[in-house]
Write a protein that holds these residues in place. Structure first.
Motif, PDB file in Angstrom:
ATOM      1  N   CYS A  38      -7.565   3.503  -0.054  1.00 31.31           N
ATOM      2  CA  CYS A  38      -7.474   2.833  -1.448  1.00 31.31           C
ATOM      3  C   CYS A  38      -8.952   3.087  -2.072  1.00 31.31           C
ATOM      4  N   GLY A  39      -8.925   4.584  -2.819  1.00 32.83           N
ATOM      5  CA  GLY A  39     -10.133   4.844  -3.414  1.00 32.83           C
ATOM      6  C   GLY A  39     -11.243   4.975  -2.400  1.00 32.83           C
ATOM      7  N   ASN A  40     -12.321   4.366  -2.565  1.00 36.36           N
ATOM      8  CA  ASN A  40     -13.607   4.545  -1.670  1.00 36.36           C
ATOM      9  C   ASN A  40     -13.407   3.428  -0.485  1.00 36.36           C
ATOM     10  N   ARG A  41     -12.419   2.841  -0.162  1.00 32.41           N
ATOM     11  CA  ARG A  41     -12.255   1.803   0.901  1.00 32.41           C
ATOM     12  C   ARG A  41     -11.154   2.167   1.734  1.00 32.41           C
ATOM     13  N   TYR A  42     -10.908   1.211   2.787  1.00 32.41           N
ATOM     14  CA  TYR A  42      -9.730   1.132   3.506  1.00 32.41           C
ATOM     15  C   TYR A  42      -9.245  -0.661   3.464  1.00 32.41           C
ATOM     16  N   HIS A  57      16.961  -4.109   2.983  1.00 32.14           N
ATOM     17  CA  HIS A  57      16.095  -3.309   4.329  1.00 32.14           C
ATOM     18  C   HIS A  57      15.398  -4.591   4.944  1.00 32.14           C
ATOM     19  N   THR A  58      15.274  -4.497   6.312  1.00 34.44           N
ATOM     20  CA  THR A  58      14.681  -5.233   7.147  1.00 34.44           C
ATOM     21  C   THR A  58      13.382  -4.951   7.317  1.00 34.44           C
ATOM     22  N   LEU A  59      12.117  -5.601   6.817  1.00 32.51           N
ATOM     23  CA  LEU A  59      10.717  -5.308   6.770  1.00 32.51           C
ATOM     24  C   LEU A  59      10.081  -6.387   7.579  1.00 32.51           C
ATOM     25  N   GLN A  60       8.916  -5.382   8.420  1.00 34.49           N
ATOM     26  CA  GLN A  60       8.094  -6.186   9.263  1.00 34.49           C
ATOM     27  C   GLN A  60       6.782  -6.645   8.249  1.00 34.49           C
ATOM     28  N   VAL A  61       6.516  -7.741   8.390  1.00 33.93           N
ATOM     29  CA  VAL A  61       5.358  -8.255   7.532  1.00 33.93           C
ATOM     30  C   VAL A  61       4.046  -8.141   8.165  1.00 33.93           C
ATOM     31  N   PHE A  62       3.156  -7.208   7.380  1.00 31.79           N
ATOM     32  CA  PHE A  62       1.771  -7.188   7.696  1.00 31.79           C
ATOM     33  C   PHE A  62       0.810  -7.966   6.886  1.00 31.79           C
ATOM     34  N   VAL A  63      -0.027  -8.580   7.436  1.00 31.46           N
ATOM     35  CA  VAL A  63      -1.157  -9.322   6.519  1.00 31.46           C
ATOM     36  C   VAL A  63      -2.264  -8.914   6.290  1.00 31.46           C
ATOM     37  N   TRP A  64      -2.998  -8.947   5.104  1.00 27.40           N
ATOM     38  CA  TRP A  64      -4.299  -8.255   5.086  1.00 27.40           C
ATOM     39  C   TRP A  64      -5.269  -9.156   5.888  1.00 27.40           C
ATOM     40  N   SER A  65      -6.225  -8.318   6.501  1.00 29.06           N
ATOM     41  CA  SER A  65      -7.147  -8.806   7.347  1.00 29.06           C
ATOM     42  C   SER A  65      -8.530  -8.332   6.947  1.00 29.06           C
ATOM     43  N   GLY A  66      -8.689  -7.643   5.998  1.00 31.61           N
ATOM     44  CA  GLY A  66     -10.120  -7.138   5.168  1.00 31.61           C
ATOM     45  C   GLY A  66     -10.087  -5.788   4.981  1.00 31.61           C
ATOM     46  N   CYS A  67     -11.400  -5.333   4.681  1.00 26.91           N
ATOM     47  CA  CYS A  67     -11.422  -3.927   4.293  1.00 26.91           C
ATOM     48  C   CYS A  67     -12.818  -3.294   4.793  1.00 26.91           C
ATOM     49  N   THR A  68     -12.812  -2.061   4.911  1.00 27.71           N
ATOM     50  CA  THR A  68     -14.284  -1.163   4.951  1.00 27.71           C
ATOM     51  C   THR A  68     -14.259  -0.322   3.986  1.00 27.71           C
ATOM     52  N   TYR A  69     -15.519   0.409   3.700  1.00 32.19           N
ATOM     53  CA  TYR A  69     -15.933   1.322   2.987  1.00 32.19           C
ATOM     54  C   TYR A  69     -16.044   2.723   3.704  1.00 32.19           C
ATOM     55  N   VAL A  70     -15.607   3.725   2.997  1.00 32.41           N
ATOM     56  CA  VAL A  70     -15.608   4.994   3.201  1.00 32.41           C
ATOM     57  C   VAL A  70     -17.113   5.334   3.398  1.00 32.41           C
ATOM     58  N   ALA A  71     -17.425   5.980   4.760  1.00 34.19           N
ATOM     59  CA  ALA A  71     -18.841   6.373   4.790  1.00 34.19           C
ATOM     60  C   ALA A  71     -19.040   7.765   3.920  1.00 34.19           C
ATOM     61  N   GLU A  72     -20.343   8.100   3.561  1.00 33.60           N
ATOM     62  CA  GLU A  72     -20.439   9.442   2.742  1.00 33.60           C
ATOM     63  C   GLU A  72     -21.295  10.248   3.802  1.00 33.60           C
TER      64      GLU A  72
END
Length: 72
Positions: A38-42, A57-72
């Motif tokens: 997502c932009g400059n981060r994951y 649709h039957t959907l598997q639930v994924f929960v947010w666990s954090g973010c990391t930034y793209v290295a330059e």
């Protein structure tokens, strides 16, 4: 399952990076964590055993666990 049939629901995290319309999606491997660019981060989401029905649709639930930034 069809190749691109929706099978995952992403919960949590900042809505500024993952819009509501992007939270129901196809995920190739529903047993592994998801790393979404997502932009400059994951944004990272972990699979849960929870499943929900939405729009036929039957959907598997994924929960947010954090973010990391793209290295330059």
């Amino acid at each position: 399952m069809l190749m691109n049939e929706m099978n995952a629901l992403l919960r949590g995290g900042p809505t500024t990076y993952v819009a509501d319309e992007e939270r129901v999606r196809y995920v190739p491997d529903t047993t592994s964590p998801l790393k979404l660019l997502c932009g400059n981060r994951y944004e990272h989401f972990e699979p849960t055993p929870e499943r929900v029905r939405q729009d036929g649709h039957t959907l598997q639930v994924f929960v947010w666990s954090g973010c990391t930034y793209v290295a330059e």
